[in-house]
Design a protein around this motif. Structure first.
Motif, PDB file in Angstrom:
ATOM      1  N   LYS A   1       0.839  -1.202   0.000  1.00  0.00           N
ATOM      2  CA  LYS A   1       0.000   0.000   0.000  1.00  0.00           C
ATOM      3  C   LYS A   1       0.876   1.255   0.000  1.00  0.00           C
ATOM      4  CE  LYS A   1      -4.027   2.016   2.143  1.00  0.00           C
ATOM      5  NZ  LYS A   1      -5.011   1.940   3.215  1.00  0.00           N
ATOM      6  N   ALA A   2       1.984   1.207   0.723  1.00  0.00           N
ATOM      7  CA  ALA A   2       2.916   2.338   0.765  1.00  0.00           C
ATOM      8  C   ALA A   2       3.492   2.639  -0.617  1.00  0.00           C
ATOM      9  CB  ALA A   2       4.039   2.064   1.759  1.00  0.00           C
ATOM     10  N   LEU A   3       3.555   1.636  -1.472  1.00  0.00           N
ATOM     11  CA  LEU A   3       4.053   1.807  -2.836  1.00  0.00           C
ATOM     12  C   LEU A   3       2.923   2.090  -3.827  1.00  0.00           C
ATOM     13  CD1 LEU A   3       6.590  -1.155  -2.982  1.00  0.00           C
ATOM     14  CD2 LEU A   3       7.154   1.270  -3.057  1.00  0.00           C
TER      15      LEU A   3
ATOM     16  N   TRP B   1      12.284  -4.760 -12.232  1.00  0.00           N
ATOM     17  CA  TRP B   1      13.440  -4.303 -11.462  1.00  0.00           C
ATOM     18  C   TRP B   1      14.643  -5.208 -11.735  1.00  0.00           C
ATOM     19  CZ3 TRP B   1       9.960  -3.821  -6.592  1.00  0.00           C
ATOM     20  CH2 TRP B   1       9.287  -2.591  -6.601  1.00  0.00           C
ATOM     21  N   GLU B   2      14.355  -6.457 -12.040  1.00  0.00           N
ATOM     22  CA  GLU B   2      15.418  -7.409 -12.339  1.00  0.00           C
ATOM     23  C   GLU B   2      15.870  -7.313 -13.802  1.00  0.00           C
ATOM     24  OE1 GLU B   2      15.988 -12.251 -12.208  1.00  0.00           O
ATOM     25  OE2 GLU B   2      14.468 -11.340 -10.924  1.00  0.00           O
ATOM     26  N   ASN B   3      14.910  -7.093 -14.708  1.00  0.00           N
ATOM     27  CA  ASN B   3      15.185  -7.084 -16.154  1.00  0.00           C
ATOM     28  C   ASN B   3      14.358  -6.013 -16.843  1.00  0.00           C
ATOM     29  OD1 ASN B   3      16.866  -9.574 -16.450  1.00  0.00           O
ATOM     30  ND2 ASN B   3      15.047 -10.510 -15.584  1.00  0.00           N
ATOM     31  N   ASP B   4      14.751  -4.779 -16.735  1.00  0.00           N
ATOM     32  CA  ASP B   4      14.029  -3.693 -17.384  1.00  0.00           C
ATOM     33  C   ASP B   4      14.102  -3.880 -18.896  1.00  0.00           C
ATOM     34  OD1 ASP B   4      12.591  -1.357 -17.681  1.00  0.00           O
ATOM     35  OD2 ASP B   4      14.259  -0.020 -17.197  1.00  0.00           O
ATOM     36  N   GLY B   5      13.015  -3.565 -19.576  1.00  0.00           N
ATOM     37  CA  GLY B   5      13.002  -3.643 -21.031  1.00  0.00           C
ATOM     38  C   GLY B   5      12.476  -4.947 -21.598  1.00  0.00           C
ATOM     39  N   LEU B   6      11.865  -5.775 -20.763  1.00  0.00           N
ATOM     40  CA  LEU B   6      11.290  -7.029 -21.262  1.00  0.00           C
ATOM     41  C   LEU B   6      10.047  -6.757 -22.095  1.00  0.00           C
ATOM     42  CD1 LEU B   6      11.386  -9.359 -18.118  1.00  0.00           C
ATOM     43  CD2 LEU B   6      12.934  -9.362 -20.062  1.00  0.00           C
ATOM     44  N   THR B   7       9.659  -7.746 -22.866  1.00  0.00           N
ATOM     45  CA  THR B   7       8.387  -7.670 -23.584  1.00  0.00           C
ATOM     46  C   THR B   7       7.284  -8.251 -22.695  1.00  0.00           C
ATOM     47  OG1 THR B   7       8.561  -9.859 -24.582  1.00  0.00           O
ATOM     48  CG2 THR B   7       9.575  -8.007 -25.795  1.00  0.00           C
ATOM     49  N   VAL B   8       6.049  -7.993 -23.070  1.00  0.00           N
ATOM     50  CA  VAL B   8       4.921  -8.564 -22.328  1.00  0.00           C
ATOM     51  C   VAL B   8       5.001 -10.093 -22.353  1.00  0.00           C
ATOM     52  CG1 VAL B   8       2.406  -8.799 -22.259  1.00  0.00           C
ATOM     53  CG2 VAL B   8       3.429  -6.562 -22.708  1.00  0.00           C
ATOM     54  N   GLY B   9       5.365 -10.657 -23.486  1.00  0.00           N
ATOM     55  CA  GLY B   9       5.488 -12.113 -23.584  1.00  0.00           C
ATOM     56  C   GLY B   9       6.547 -12.669 -22.650  1.00  0.00           C
ATOM     57  N   GLU B  10       7.681 -11.986 -22.575  1.00  0.00           N
ATOM     58  CA  GLU B  10       8.746 -12.437 -21.668  1.00  0.00           C
ATOM     59  C   GLU B  10       8.298 -12.342 -20.218  1.00  0.00           C
ATOM     60  OE1 GLU B  10      12.630 -11.205 -24.388  1.00  0.00           O
ATOM     61  OE2 GLU B  10      11.619  -9.666 -23.180  1.00  0.00           O
ATOM     62  N   MET B  11       7.599 -11.263 -19.887  1.00  0.00           N
ATOM     63  CA  MET B  11       7.109 -11.134 -18.520  1.00  0.00           C
ATOM     64  C   MET B  11       6.090 -12.218 -18.196  1.00  0.00           C
ATOM     65  SD  MET B  11       5.228  -8.034 -16.487  1.00  0.00           S
ATOM     66  CE  MET B  11       6.724  -7.122 -16.130  1.00  0.00           C
TER      67      MET B  11
ATOM     68  N   GLU C   1      -0.329   4.876 -13.655  1.00  0.00           N
ATOM     69  CA  GLU C   1       0.199   5.350 -12.371  1.00  0.00           C
ATOM     70  C   GLU C   1       1.619   5.886 -12.500  1.00  0.00           C
ATOM     71  OE1 GLU C   1      -0.404   1.946  -9.862  1.00  0.00           O
ATOM     72  OE2 GLU C   1      -2.579   2.082 -10.086  1.00  0.00           O
ATOM     73  N   GLY C   2       2.197   5.806 -13.699  1.00  0.00           N
ATOM     74  CA  GLY C   2       3.506   6.392 -13.943  1.00  0.00           C
ATOM     75  C   GLY C   2       4.691   5.519 -13.584  1.00  0.00           C
TER      76      GLY C   2
ATOM     77  N   GLU D   1      10.077   7.061 -11.837  1.00  0.00           N
ATOM     78  CA  GLU D   1       9.246   6.781 -10.659  1.00  0.00           C
ATOM     79  C   GLU D   1       9.227   5.284 -10.338  1.00  0.00           C
ATOM     80  OE1 GLU D   1       8.287   8.545 -13.323  1.00  0.00           O
ATOM     81  OE2 GLU D   1       7.919  10.570 -12.542  1.00  0.00           O
ATOM     82  N   GLY D   2       9.135   4.465 -11.380  1.00  0.00           N
ATOM     83  CA  GLY D   2       9.147   3.015 -11.187  1.00  0.00           C
ATOM     84  C   GLY D   2      10.470   2.526 -10.642  1.00  0.00           C
ATOM     85  N   LYS D   3      11.557   3.124 -11.106  1.00  0.00           N
ATOM     86  CA  LYS D   3      12.883   2.765 -10.591  1.00  0.00           C
ATOM     87  C   LYS D   3      13.024   3.174  -9.132  1.00  0.00           C
ATOM     88  CE  LYS D   3      15.150   2.962 -15.073  1.00  0.00           C
ATOM     89  NZ  LYS D   3      16.079   3.680 -15.944  1.00  0.00           N
ATOM     90  N   ALA D   4      12.483   4.338  -8.774  1.00  0.00           N
ATOM     91  CA  ALA D   4      12.576   4.826  -7.392  1.00  0.00           C
ATOM     92  C   ALA D   4      11.796   3.936  -6.421  1.00  0.00           C
ATOM     93  CB  ALA D   4      12.068   6.265  -7.307  1.00  0.00           C
TER      94      ALA D   4
END
Length: 149
Positions: free
Chosen positions: A36-38, A52-62, A83-84, A105-108
């Protein structure tokens, strides 16, 4: 003899599937105040962990990493984008492929989330080593079940 005496193998409390399911429900409830804090739901948190582990993946990879259908991820990813936290873009060479990138924001959010695993370990009243052994056992079970499909 009661109905329950002759079918112990069908009693709810004897089912591995229910022990796993109900534990998963409790785990999600324990995560809820931390997430909730996030501003994240549990499924959104899982998606963010992947990025956070693999930025830049495709939807299929995720979807492969989360063991889910790509179509079920779309609404979740749209909310994360609104939500940004992430940006979704279609690949220029193949517009069917959607790439996912963390925003600043997502990285933070990752730094804030760093405390969550230790909070969950504390709630479990188990040592880190015991929790990792349990995780390893569950992953092994998952892989054996996957082979049976």
């Amino acid at each position: 003899m009661s109905q329950n005496d002759d079918c112990a193998e069908l009693q709810l409390e004897n089912q591995l599937c229910f022990a796993l399911h109900s534990t998963s429900l409790m785990m999600t409830k324990v995560y809820k105040p931390f997430l909730k804090a996030l501003g994240l739901t549990y499924p959104q948190y899982l998606a963010m962990l992947v990025l956070w582990e693999n930025d830049g993946l495709t939807v299929g990879e995720m979807s492969r990493k989360l063991l889910t259908d790509p179509g079920s991820l779309t609404p979740l990813l749209k909310r994360l984008e609104a939500e940004g936290a992430i940006k979704r873009t279609r690949r220029s060479t193949d517009e069917r492929v959607v790439e996912l990138r963390l925003t600043p924001e997502g990285k933070a959010m990752r730094e804030i989330a760093r405390t969550i695993p230790s909070c969950i370990a504390g709630a479990s009243d188990r040592s880190f080593e015991r929790l990792m052994a349990l995780r390893d056992e569950l992953v092994a079970l998952r892989e054996e079940l996957r082979k049976s499909l």
